[in-house]
Each structure stands twice: as C-alpha cells, then as structure tokens.
Design an enzyme around this catalytic site. Structure first.
Site, PDB file in Angstrom:
ATOM      1  N   ASN A   9       0.871  -1.181   0.000  1.00 61.68           N
ATOM      2  CA  ASN A   9       0.000   0.000   0.000  1.00 61.68           C
ATOM      3  C   ASN A   9       0.904   1.225   0.000  1.00 61.68           C
ATOM      4  OD1 ASN A   9      -1.763   2.075   0.528  1.00 61.68           O
ATOM      5  ND2 ASN A   9      -2.190   1.462   2.648  1.00 61.68           N
ATOM      6  N   TRP A  10       1.008   1.851  -1.157  1.00 58.06           N
ATOM      7  CA  TRP A  10       1.960   2.964  -1.274  1.00 58.06           C
ATOM      8  C   TRP A  10       1.444   4.267  -0.662  1.00 58.06           C
ATOM      9  CZ3 TRP A  10       4.153   2.690  -6.990  1.00 58.06           C
ATOM     10  CH2 TRP A  10       4.769   1.446  -7.170  1.00 58.06           C
ATOM     11  N   LYS A  11       0.178   4.298  -0.352  1.00 54.58           N
ATOM     12  CA  LYS A  11      -0.452   5.524   0.190  1.00 54.58           C
ATOM     13  C   LYS A  11      -0.197   6.705  -0.761  1.00 54.58           C
ATOM     14  CE  LYS A  11       0.144   3.557   4.728  1.00 54.58           C
ATOM     15  NZ  LYS A  11      -0.009   3.731   6.152  1.00 54.58           N
ATOM     16  N   HIS A  95      -9.434   1.177   4.821  1.00 48.28           N
ATOM     17  CA  HIS A  95      -8.165   1.416   5.518  1.00 48.28           C
ATOM     18  C   HIS A  95      -8.419   2.385   6.679  1.00 48.28           C
ATOM     19  CE1 HIS A  95      -4.095   2.694   6.405  1.00 48.28           C
ATOM     20  NE2 HIS A  95      -3.696   1.594   5.803  1.00 48.28           N
ATOM     21  N   GLU A  97      -6.842   4.827   7.732  1.00 52.58           N
ATOM     22  CA  GLU A  97      -6.638   6.245   7.422  1.00 52.58           C
ATOM     23  C   GLU A  97      -7.861   6.831   6.730  1.00 52.58           C
ATOM     24  OE1 GLU A  97      -2.894   5.709   5.454  1.00 52.58           O
ATOM     25  OE2 GLU A  97      -1.962   5.237   7.381  1.00 52.58           O
ATOM     26  N   GLU A 167      -5.252  -4.916  10.570  1.00 60.81           N
ATOM     27  CA  GLU A 167      -4.264  -3.843  10.727  1.00 60.81           C
ATOM     28  C   GLU A 167      -4.546  -3.082  12.019  1.00 60.81           C
ATOM     29  OE1 GLU A 167      -2.383  -2.807   6.677  1.00 60.81           O
ATOM     30  OE2 GLU A 167      -3.992  -1.394   7.067  1.00 60.81           O
ATOM     31  N   GLY A 173       2.425   2.392  10.630  1.00 59.80           N
ATOM     32  CA  GLY A 173       3.349   3.510  10.444  1.00 59.80           C
ATOM     33  C   GLY A 173       4.052   3.935  11.719  1.00 59.80           C
ATOM     34  N   SER A 212       3.448  -2.070  10.328  1.00 55.55           N
ATOM     35  CA  SER A 212       4.905  -2.109  10.529  1.00 55.55           C
ATOM     36  C   SER A 212       5.505  -3.487  10.265  1.00 55.55           C
ATOM     37  CB  SER A 212       5.275  -1.606  11.935  1.00 55.55           C
ATOM     38  OG  SER A 212       4.860  -0.260  12.091  1.00 55.55           O
ATOM     39  N   GLY A 233       2.876  -1.117   4.296  1.00 54.22           N
ATOM     40  CA  GLY A 233       2.894   0.316   4.020  1.00 54.22           C
ATOM     41  C   GLY A 233       4.316   0.794   3.758  1.00 54.22           C
ATOM     42  N   GLY A 234       4.952   1.330   4.800  1.00 59.19           N
ATOM     43  CA  GLY A 234       6.277   1.944   4.652  1.00 59.19           C
ATOM     44  C   GLY A 234       7.297   1.066   3.943  1.00 59.19           C
TER      45      GLY A 234
HETATM   46  C1  PEP Z   1      -0.789   0.226   6.050  1.00 55.98           C
HETATM   47  O1  PEP Z   1      -1.025   1.413   6.175  1.00 55.98           O
HETATM   48  O2  PEP Z   1      -1.544  -0.498   5.390  1.00 55.98           O
HETATM   49  C2  PEP Z   1       0.403  -0.287   6.719  1.00 55.98           C
HETATM   50  C3  PEP Z   1       0.452  -1.555   7.038  1.00 55.98           C
HETATM   51  O3  PEP Z   1       1.401   0.610   6.979  1.00 55.98           O
HETATM   52  P1  PEP Z   1       2.847   0.324   7.648  1.00 55.98           P
HETATM   53  O4  PEP Z   1       3.354  -0.971   7.081  1.00 55.98           O
HETATM   54  O5  PEP Z   1       3.681   1.482   7.285  1.00 55.98           O
HETATM   55  O6  PEP Z   1       2.602   0.211   9.122  1.00 55.98           O
END
Ligand code: PEP
Length: 253
Positions: A9-11, A95, A97, A167, A173, A212, A233-234
């Site tokens: 997920n590149w956001k 999600h 967010e 999640e 994040g 994470s 994500g990251g």
């Molecule tokens: C996400 O937002 O879907 C996610 C898992 O982010 P991160 O891996 O950065 O925690």
C-alpha cells in the site's frame, strides 16, 4: 492451503518516475518467486504506470480505495469499473486512514466492498482496533463490528471473493508491530467469526497482517497458522524491503 499474498500500500507517496522505478525493481527481484502472490497498490494516477509495466508479469496491481457508487455525478470518486478498466485485480477498502480522515463508516465500507465485487475487483478489507480500544479490552468487539458490516450486507459468501487485512491502528506507520501471538489471536478470531456462518469460506479466506511489517519480522508473522501474508505500508516503498517480505511469503508457501 491458502496461497500467501503480499500487497504493498503505497499511500500518497512518490512521483510518476519513482513509481516506475519501484515497479521495475520489484519486477526484477520477484522474477524467481512463483508461489507467493504479489500486488502493488499505487496512488490512482499511477495505476496507468502499473498497468503498462506489470501487464504480462505475475505481479498484480490494485487501488487504495473505490467508490461505493456505480457511476455518475460523484466528483473526485473512482468507480470499480474504472479500476477494472485499468486492469486492477484488487481494491483496498476501509483502511484506517480512510476511516479516520475521510469519515468512512462501516456501512460505507461494506458498500464499497460490495461495489468492488460487483465490478470484478477483489476487495481487501482492512479491520483493526486503536490503541485505546485494545487497552480497554475492546479489540474483538471492534474487529467483529468491522467484519460483520460485510457479513450483514453480503453474507458469508462475500468473503469467498475478498481478502481481509488485520491492521491494528496502533501498529500502522509507528514501527510498533503486533507480536506474532497478538496478531495470530485476532486472525483466528476473525476466521472463527466467519466460520460460524460458513466454514468453507472461512477456511479459504486469506487474512493478511498489516502494521509495521518489515523484513525483520515478516517470517515470524507469516509463520502463524492464520496469517496468510501482509499488507505493507512503509516497507513497500523500498524494493529491497518489499522483496524480502515477498520472499518470506514465498518460503511460507
Ligand atoms: C498500512 O497502512 O496499510 C500499513 C500496514 O502501513 P505500515 O506498514 O507502514 O505500518
């Protein structure tokens, strides 16, 4: 046996050139991986780049959201049919967010899920509790509510054509990851909740962990009985990190 699945997920990150560079790196590094399924979810404008560069490869692409409406006067929204038109196999829905910053409710998210399915795009439904909710013992109540919204609208069969991502909001994040035991406990709970309605659907459903996940913890997380991969994500923004997580999925298959 559920096929491990790793989705990035590149956001709202990157540029057109960076998207192309990241995809190039992932394609090259994933060439030897056949058992794990891999997908990237870039921002909407870069779906075109994904389609151009990934068509004909084993790597799928998807969106980070989808409209709950079919078509028409909904300024700024993107329909499932449009995603399908760009070759998207997946659409992330719900999600945290989007729940937090766009006011998306369970009812809205359930409609998005159904709209994706109707449009031929597989939804990846995100569920998860906040830190407050976990600390007040409400984790199961919250994730059950998230799961039930789709069950109530589409029945257990809706989960035969989707993916779930657990999640925990406090892990997204933040660099803080749920322990494999914490994650497994919630994954098992989610599967049991769907199994109570349809055992076969629950057994076949892929439930990803997100929050994470990184090369250093992916093997242990994906090694849990009910964790079928990751929503990243990251770490999905760096080809080498994302590929190391994909390799953990490949090795678990
Ligand atoms: C996400 O937002 O879907 C996610 C898992 O982010 P991160 O891996 O950065 O925690």
């Amino acid at each position: 046996m559920r096929r491990p699945f790793i989705a990035g997920n590149w956001k709202m990150n990157g540029s057109k050139a960076e998207a192309a560079e990241l995809i190039r790196g992932i394609v090259a590094g994933a060439a030897s991986m056949q058992k794990v399924e891999i997908a990237v979810c870039p921002p909407f404008p870069y779906l075109y780049v994904a389609e151009q560069m990934l068509a004909g490869t084993a790597i799928a692409w998807g969106s980070q959201d989808v409209s709950r409406e079919e078509a028409g006067a909904f300024t700024g929204q993107v329909s499932a049919a449009m995603l399908k038109d760009f070759g998207c196999r997946y659409a992330i829905v719900g999600h945290s967010e989007r729940r937090q910053f766009n006011g998306e409710t369970d009812a809205i998210i359930a409609r998005k899920y159904a709209r994706a399915v109707a449009g031929g795009v597989t939804p990846i439904l995100c569920v998860g509790e906040t830190l407050d909710e976990r600390e007040s013992g409400k984790t199961e109540e919250v994730v059950a509510r998230h799961i039930d919204a789709v069950l109530d609208l589409g029945g257990a069969e809706a989960y035969a054509v989707g993916v779930v991502a657990y999640e925990p909001v406090w892990a997204i994040g933040t660099g803080v990851t749920a322990t494999p035991e914490q994650a497994q406990e919630v994954h098992a709970f989610l599967r049991e909740r769907i199994a109570a309605k349809n055992k076969a659907v629950a057994e076949g459903l892929r439930i990803l962990y997100g929050g994470s996940m990184k090369p250093g913890n992916a093997v242990e997380l994906i090694g849990q009985a009910d964790i079928d991969g990751g929503l990243i994500g990251g770490a999905a923004l760096k080809a080498s990190d994302f590929l190391a997580i994909c390799q953990a999925g490949e090795d678990a298959a």
